[in-house]
Motif scaffolding. Structure first.
Motif, mmCIF file in Angstrom:
data_model
loop_
_atom_site.group_PDB
_atom_site.id
_atom_site.type_symbol
_atom_site.label_atom_id
_atom_site.label_comp_id
_atom_site.label_asym_id
_atom_site.label_seq_id
_atom_site.Cartn_x
_atom_site.Cartn_y
_atom_site.Cartn_z
ATOM 1 N N UNK A 1 0.827 -1.207 0.000
ATOM 2 C CA UNK A 1 0.000 0.000 0.000
ATOM 3 C C UNK A 1 0.859 1.253 0.000
ATOM 4 N N UNK A 2 1.906 1.229 0.840
ATOM 5 C CA UNK A 2 2.786 2.393 0.901
ATOM 6 C C UNK A 2 3.414 2.637 -0.466
ATOM 7 N N UNK A 3 3.832 1.542 -1.127
ATOM 8 C CA UNK A 3 4.441 1.675 -2.446
ATOM 9 C C UNK A 3 3.442 2.261 -3.443
ATOM 10 N N UNK A 4 2.176 1.813 -3.348
ATOM 11 C CA UNK A 4 1.185 2.347 -4.283
ATOM 12 C C UNK A 4 0.922 3.820 -4.020
ATOM 13 N N UNK A 5 0.908 4.188 -2.728
ATOM 14 C CA UNK A 5 0.719 5.602 -2.390
ATOM 15 C C UNK A 5 1.801 6.451 -3.035
ATOM 16 N N UNK A 6 3.048 6.022 -2.886
ATOM 17 C CA UNK A 6 4.168 6.749 -3.482
ATOM 18 C C UNK A 6 4.039 6.736 -5.006
ATOM 19 N N UNK A 7 3.635 5.585 -5.550
ATOM 20 C CA UNK A 7 3.459 5.467 -6.997
ATOM 21 C C UNK A 7 2.419 6.483 -7.501
ATOM 22 N N UNK A 8 1.316 6.615 -6.741
ATOM 23 C CA UNK A 8 0.267 7.567 -7.120
ATOM 24 C C UNK A 8 0.820 8.986 -7.203
#
Lengths: 367, 249
Positions: free
Chosen positions: A62-69
């Motif tokens: 989730x953290x990675x996706x947040x940063x990806x966003x």
């Protein structure tokens, strides 16, 4: 059971309100909406990898996706072909919809459905217990969310000065070597992890209400950042508890009611905040109007005092003939002047009191 | 110093500085050497790259080419010797804090990561507010301050940085004549103490009265040196084009 639900709701609200303060101050409220949606993509992908809802890998995903966003939005913005709002609005629905498709296609038989993603299932949360060595330690989500809240609190305490400076003045922060860009991404990771933790209980839409509304309410109530954080936590926790109780007595959606209570607190602050509320602003504006009219009259009277035309100029009729004031308005101004001890009325003539003269003189000197 | 004959390193030594946005030069091959104890104005038309020059010197934006030395070393190792006053409009004055707290932020660089400001820092901030005539506004919410008062708060914040080289981006914008004079007096005091102060300035009329040196900039560096030598008709024409005639009169 209701106690467990209140406990979980309060912990979720406390955890959400902390990053929320900085989102509001950095004008990133919509970024939290984006992140809370797109983390679904990260959760689904991580779930397919580990097949376990309680794996810490879900948080990392989730953290990675947040940063990806955030990174994808920034990349789109850098092309200069789309504006900032559009760049956010393009990225998160893409990731969110991929998440939704993956769930509906491959996860039909597991506890993850689209409704739960949107509004959460806090009523079910107490049934999932955290049991260590046969001892029931309470609902699992109270522990996981409590851990996230604690981490948020420690990060906030540890980086309070750095977050404050980089939010207020990113230029100075960078020149002093505080890496505002790094802090920005740190904050976004904090938002992502909090959003995932809160996902189960309140869903991806209402988590935004819990992040933004208490902070926006607190912003209207205080001039101190530290106090704003404390107030925001207090308002979030109160909204959560009141929301759960209200939902039970009305037999409605718990998460929905929590968000509504958050909104109501904001509405109350919007109207009644002692300094920044609409009503106090309106009262101040109204007072100012009358005070100014009163001073205008006093200045006029002082101007003509002791001159041959004083007789004419101080007559109440004059207010209508030459100041062009409506009779009712003129009456009100005179009345407020008398009430405040600036004016005296003898017959149809107006005179300044010593206080009136002194007030006008100090006004003229300042101007 | 291993070599006793060499003088102390220059506060600012910029060589061949080029900054570009999307291959469009904003600053092109700019050299700028500023001796210690100089009060330098950077002037030039809108879009000349004045703010960009300051930001590039502070490493806030990427450069396409060029070498920047602050007291002989790269900026990253000299942060504590450099003070910065950004443009007033670059921050959100509705931020929930008061004047004293903003001034205290000037000490954050000396504190470093994790250390909290304490009594010492607040006392320094209070002294600085007194110096800029803002002591009575210490507890005032910053949105309640006038433009000139906000600018003085920023100046106080720079003072507590206790730097040897200052960069100030339009410290006179939105300031009345009296405040402008009190600010320039403070800058001149700093210069007398041997500090170097670099200021983005707009008003050619006051250049000679306020500053020792001046850099005339319009993407390229047009001229650099004592104000008298720089403000020639020819230089102004090169910096401002056709508008120079009217600016000079």
């Amino acid at each position: 059971m209701i106690f467990d639900i209140i406990l979980i709701a309060c912990i979720v609200a406390a955890a959400c309100s902390m990053p929320g303060v900085f989102l509001v101050l950095r004008r990133l409220s919509l970024q939290s909406d984006a992140i809370s949606h797109s983390v679904l993509f990260g959760i689904v992908i991580s779930f397919f990898l580990v097949k376990n809802f309680h794996s810490p890998l879900l948080m990392i995903g989730a953290a990675a996706t947040g940063v990806l966003t955030v990174m994808l939005s920034e990349l789109l913005l850098k092309t200069k072909l789309v504006k900032e709002d559009a760049s956010i609005g393009l990225v998160f629905p893409a990731l969110f919809s991929i998440g939704v498709i993956l769930i509906s296609k491959y996860a039909g038989d597991i506890h993850l459905d689209v409704d739960a993603v949107l509004t959460g299932e806090i009523a079910l949360a107490p049934f999932d217990r955290f049991v260590v060595g046969g001892v029931d330690l309470g609902p699992r989500s109270a522990w996981s969310m409590g851990l996230i809240a604690l981490i948020n609190l420690l990060l906030l305490l540890g980086f309070f000065k750095e977050l404050k400076l980089s939010t207020f003045d990113a230029g100075l922060a960078a020149s002093l070597g505080f890496r505002p860009h790094l802090l920005h991404y740190g904050l976004m990771i904090m938002v992502s992890i909090t959003a995932v933790g809160a996902f189960d209980s309140v869903g991806s839409i209402l988590v935004v209400a819990l992040m933004i509304a208490p902070a926006a309410t607190a912003y209207l109530l205080t001039d101190s950042l530290a106090l704003m954080i404390l107030l925001s936590m207090g308002i979030g926790i109160t909204s959560a508890a009141v929301g759960v109780l209200l939902a039970f007595s009305l037999d409605t959606s718990i998460s929905g009611t929590m968000a509504v209570v958050c909104g109501m607190f904001f509405a109350i602050a919007l109207f009644f905040s002692p300094r920044y509320g609409m009503i106090s602003k309106w009262l101040i504006a109204r007072d100012r109007k009358w005070i100014f009219a009163c001073y205008t009259l006093c200045v006029h009277l002082l101007h003509h005092e002791g001159t041959p035309e004083e007789e004419e100029e101080s007559h109440v009729r004059h207010l209508q003939d030459d100041l062009k004031w409506e009779p009712k308005y003129a009456q009100k101004v005179v009345a407020s002047g008398i009430r405040n001890g600036l004016l005296l009325k003898t017959g149809n003539h107006l005179h300044l009191t010593p206080l009136g003269k002194e007030t006008v003189r100090s006004l003229m000197n300042r101007g | 110093m291993t070599n006793p004959s060499s003088s102390s390193p220059l506060p600012l030594d910029v060589t061949d500085l080029t900054v570009a946005y999307h291959e469009k030069p904003v600053l092109w091959d700019v050299d700028c050497v500023v001796p210690e104890g100089t009060l330098l104005a950077i002037v030039g038309p809108n879009g000349a790259g004045k703010s960009t020059f300051i930001k590039a010197s502070l490493g806030l934006i990427p450069t396409a080419a060029g070498r920047i030395k602050i007291f002989g070393k790269p900026y990253a190792s000299q942060r504590k010797r450099v003070g910065y006053v950004p443009q007033r409009e670059s921050v959100d004055w509705d931020f929930p804090t008061h004047a004293l707290d903003v001034v205290t932020m000037g000490r954050y660089g000396h504190l470093g990561w994790f250390m909290r400001p304490g009594k010492t820092e607040r006392e320094m901030a209070m002294d600085a507010l007194e110096k800029v005539g803002m002591a009575e506004f210490a507890q005032r919410q910053i949105s309640q301050l006038s433009g000139g008062q906000q600018q003085r708060v920023f100046l106080a914040r720079a003072l507590v940085q206790d730097a040897d080289l200052y960069f100030m981006d339009e410290p006179f914008s939105g300031v009345d004549a009296a405040t402008e004079r009190s600010i320039i007096q403070l800058l001149q005091e700093l210069r007398f103490k041997g500090k170097t102060v670099i200021v983005v300035h707009h008003d050619l009329q006051t250049l000679k009265e306020y500053f020792d040196w001046c850099m005339l900039l319009n993407v390229r560096r047009i001229a650099l040196g004592p104000v008298d030598e720089v403000l020639t008709k020819e230089n102004l024409h090169r910096a401002y084009g056709g508008r120079a005639a009217f600016l000079r009169s």
